[in-house]
Design a protein around this motif. Structure first.
Motif, mmCIF file in Angstrom:
data_model
loop_
_atom_site.group_PDB
_atom_site.id
_atom_site.type_symbol
_atom_site.label_atom_id
_atom_site.label_comp_id
_atom_site.label_asym_id
_atom_site.label_seq_id
_atom_site.Cartn_x
_atom_site.Cartn_y
_atom_site.Cartn_z
ATOM 1 N N TRP A 19 0.831 -1.193 0.000
ATOM 2 C CA TRP A 19 0.000 0.000 0.000
ATOM 3 C C TRP A 19 0.870 1.249 0.000
ATOM 4 O O TRP A 19 2.068 1.201 0.313
ATOM 5 C CB TRP A 19 -0.929 0.008 1.215
ATOM 6 N N ASP A 22 0.068 7.111 2.305
ATOM 7 C CA ASP A 22 -1.024 8.073 2.469
ATOM 8 C C ASP A 22 -2.378 7.471 2.122
ATOM 9 O O ASP A 22 -3.398 8.162 2.152
ATOM 10 C CB ASP A 22 -0.773 9.325 1.626
ATOM 11 N N ASP A 23 -2.422 6.176 1.782
ATOM 12 C CA ASP A 23 -3.684 5.498 1.475
ATOM 13 C C ASP A 23 -3.615 4.050 1.956
ATOM 14 O O ASP A 23 -3.752 3.107 1.163
ATOM 15 C CB ASP A 23 -3.961 5.559 -0.025
ATOM 16 N N PRO A 24 -3.400 3.842 3.253
ATOM 17 C CA PRO A 24 -3.193 2.476 3.765
ATOM 18 C C PRO A 24 -4.429 1.588 3.684
ATOM 19 O O PRO A 24 -4.315 0.366 3.835
ATOM 20 C CB PRO A 24 -2.774 2.712 5.222
ATOM 21 N N ASP A 25 -5.615 2.179 3.477
ATOM 22 C CA ASP A 25 -6.839 1.384 3.436
ATOM 23 C C ASP A 25 -7.104 0.784 2.060
ATOM 24 O O ASP A 25 -8.157 0.159 1.863
ATOM 25 C CB ASP A 25 -8.036 2.256 3.853
ATOM 26 N N GLN A 26 -6.187 0.975 1.133
ATOM 27 C CA GLN A 26 -6.358 0.420 -0.216
ATOM 28 C C GLN A 26 -5.158 -0.470 -0.562
ATOM 29 O O GLN A 26 -4.398 -0.185 -1.492
ATOM 30 C CB GLN A 26 -6.492 1.558 -1.246
ATOM 31 N N PRO A 27 -4.967 -1.577 0.165
ATOM 32 C CA PRO A 27 -3.819 -2.449 -0.124
ATOM 33 C C PRO A 27 -4.055 -3.295 -1.370
ATOM 34 O O PRO A 27 -5.206 -3.585 -1.740
ATOM 35 C CB PRO A 27 -3.730 -3.317 1.137
#
Length: 495
Positions: A19, A22-27
């Motif tokens: 990921w 700055d966008d850890p929720d979109q692995p």
């Protein structure tokens, strides 16, 4: 050490999820592969948005030329944190408009991987120590955990014998708050049984552990690795390839497990493209080609001297060691590099002597400038300088190391200084060297490089007798001395 090391000359692979910080929720799932030839390549199922876009008005998206790079990509794979640094997309396969909807595919290239830690960037100071292994460090250390014995009663070998293992005491020295340790690690005995026989083996590895006073970054670790690499390259007179680099995560040892036991130290292996790639299982350097080891210059003495000399003479040492790491194919390039290194070294040694007393020189210069038309006076003033010539600098460098070693290297210092100066000036000002044969230019380059090396070794405190031994016994310097005797001697009929 807790887990096996990642050698830079061996391929590895990790499957995991990745990921953007700055966008850890979109692995995205993917596989990271490393090989010495191809470097670090991340193959993703899915794709990070790499297109540069803008939205000039609601509902309108404009694609611009070019693609986005990423400073860091983070991941978890094989039960380890992984950070990929300086990343860029090399290819992407999108399925927009396809008959069957399927995931995109993207290939990302990374310059560096930290296997075992997450960092925000290359300047993130989260490491407390660096452990460095380079080629021929084991030989340079002049120590080993192994000792062999042969049974020979009455002077006759009877087929008995043993190999004993005794841990080697760590050698340590403190330099400006940073501790340098020369350490050994060895594997347990292992018996490799094959259909044709059995081989018993163990491995002893020497490495340098660098422990600064305060936590440091990946850039700091690479600088420490470069310092060790250059020292071994100087000592062995050859490129010293990096074998592995491992970092210790700061404060990881302060965490306690249930029962009060300290948590094992957490380490991160660094995968990158070093100045020279080390070959872990290649044959070690021939001892005849080594300038010095810790037996002739103790670790506790040479490391502080090298840190000081390298800092003060860095440009010169980088130029001359560059001929070991990336030897130029053309003698003209080598000539400019060697002579340039000599000039830079002379300035770094701070041994400049003004040709004229400053007060007398000012009067002389003013008298000369008085004869120059005013419109050209500024230009001439910048040209007339009270600095030693290249020939003066070469003579001064030749006067510093052991003079018996210099005499063994070349029979005529004045001839070398004069011919070197003319060759450099002809090449720099006329673009050619019509007054020198190629063989003479090669001799000039080799002798100049040898004089620089002897000066650096002199700065490190290498004994005079060892300097002489190097010139007498080292195959390359012996050849250089022979060429100097042939090409750098004034003709018999010279005035």
């Amino acid at each position: 050490m807790a887990k096996s090391l990642l050698n830079l000359d061996e391929a590895s692979e990790w499957s995991g999820i990745w990921w953007l910080p700055d966008d850890p929720d979109q692995p995205l799932p993917g596989v990271l592969r490393y090989s010495p030839d191809d470097g670090l390549v991340l193959s993703l199922i899915g794709a990070f948005e790499d297109r540069i876009t803008s939205t000039p008005s609601p509902g309108l998206t404009v694609l611009h030329e070019g693609s986005r790079n990423w400073d860091v990509i983070q991941g978890i794979a094989e039960q380890q944190e992984i950070s990929l640094l300086s990343c860029y997309p090399s290819s992407v396969q999108r399925t927009v408009g396809a008959r069957v909807k399927s995931p995109d595919k993207q290939t990302v290239v990374a310059m560096t991987a930290l296997v075992g830690a997450h960092v925000s960037d290359e300047d993130d100071a989260v490491f407390s120590a660096a452990e460095i292994a380079v080629e021929d460090l084991q030989f340079w250390a002049a120590s080993s955990v192994f000792e062999g014995f042969l049974g020979a009663p009455d002077g006759k070998i009877d087929g008995t014998g043993s190999i004993s293992v005794t841990p080697v005491q760590t050698r340590s020295v403190l330099v400006d708050g940073t501790e340098f340790r020369l350490q050994h690690q060895h594997t347990l005995p292992f018996f490799d049984q094959s259909k044709g026989g059995t081989v018993g083996r163990m491995r002893d590895t020497a490495f340098v552990r660098v422990v600064p006073a305060a936590p440091f970054s990946l850039d700091g670790a690479r600088e420490a690795a470069s310092l060790v690499q250059d020292l071994i390259s100087l000592a062995t007179h050859r490129a010293a390839g990096m074998i592995w680099l491992r970092l210790e995560v700061a404060e990881s040892e302060s965490v306690l497990l249930p029962g009060g036991r300290p948590k094992p130290k957490r380490r991160a292996d660094v995968l990158y493209t070093p100045t020279a790639l080390g070959r872990n299982n290649a044959k070690a350097v021939d001892h005849h080609r080594v300038f010095f080891t810790c037996a002739s210059l103790p670790f506790e003495e040479v490391v502080p001297r090298w840190c000081e000399a390298r800092d003060r003479l860095r440009a010169a040492t980088s130029m001359i060691l560059g001929l070991r790491y990336a030897p130029a194919r053309y003698v003209e390039t080598n000539l400019l590099t060697a002579v340039g290194a000599a000039e830079v070294l002379h300035r770094g040694l701070r041994i400049d002597e003004k040709p004229f007393p400053p007060a007398n020189f000012k009067a002389m210069r003013d008298a000369m400038l008085a004869q120059v038309p005013e419109m050209h006076r500024k230009r001439f003033k910048g040209v007339i300088r009270n600095d030693p010539t290249l020939r003066d600098r070469l003579h001064a460098l030749a006067a510093r190391p052991d003079q018996d070693a210099i005499a063994l290297l070349m029979p005529d210092v004045d001839r070398w200084a004069g011919r070197t100066t003319r060759a450099r000036n002809d090449l720099a000002h006329e673009g050619k060297t019509p007054n020198h044969r190629t063989e003479e230019l090669i001799a000039i380059v080799d002798v100049t490089a040898a004089v620089i090396i002897l000066n650096v070794l002199h700065e490190l405190g290498l004994p005079a007798e060892r300097q002489r031994e190097i010139v007498r016994e080292h195959p390359q310097l012996r050849s250089t001395a022979s060429a100097a005797g042939e090409w750098l001697v004034a003709p018999a009929d010279a005035p």
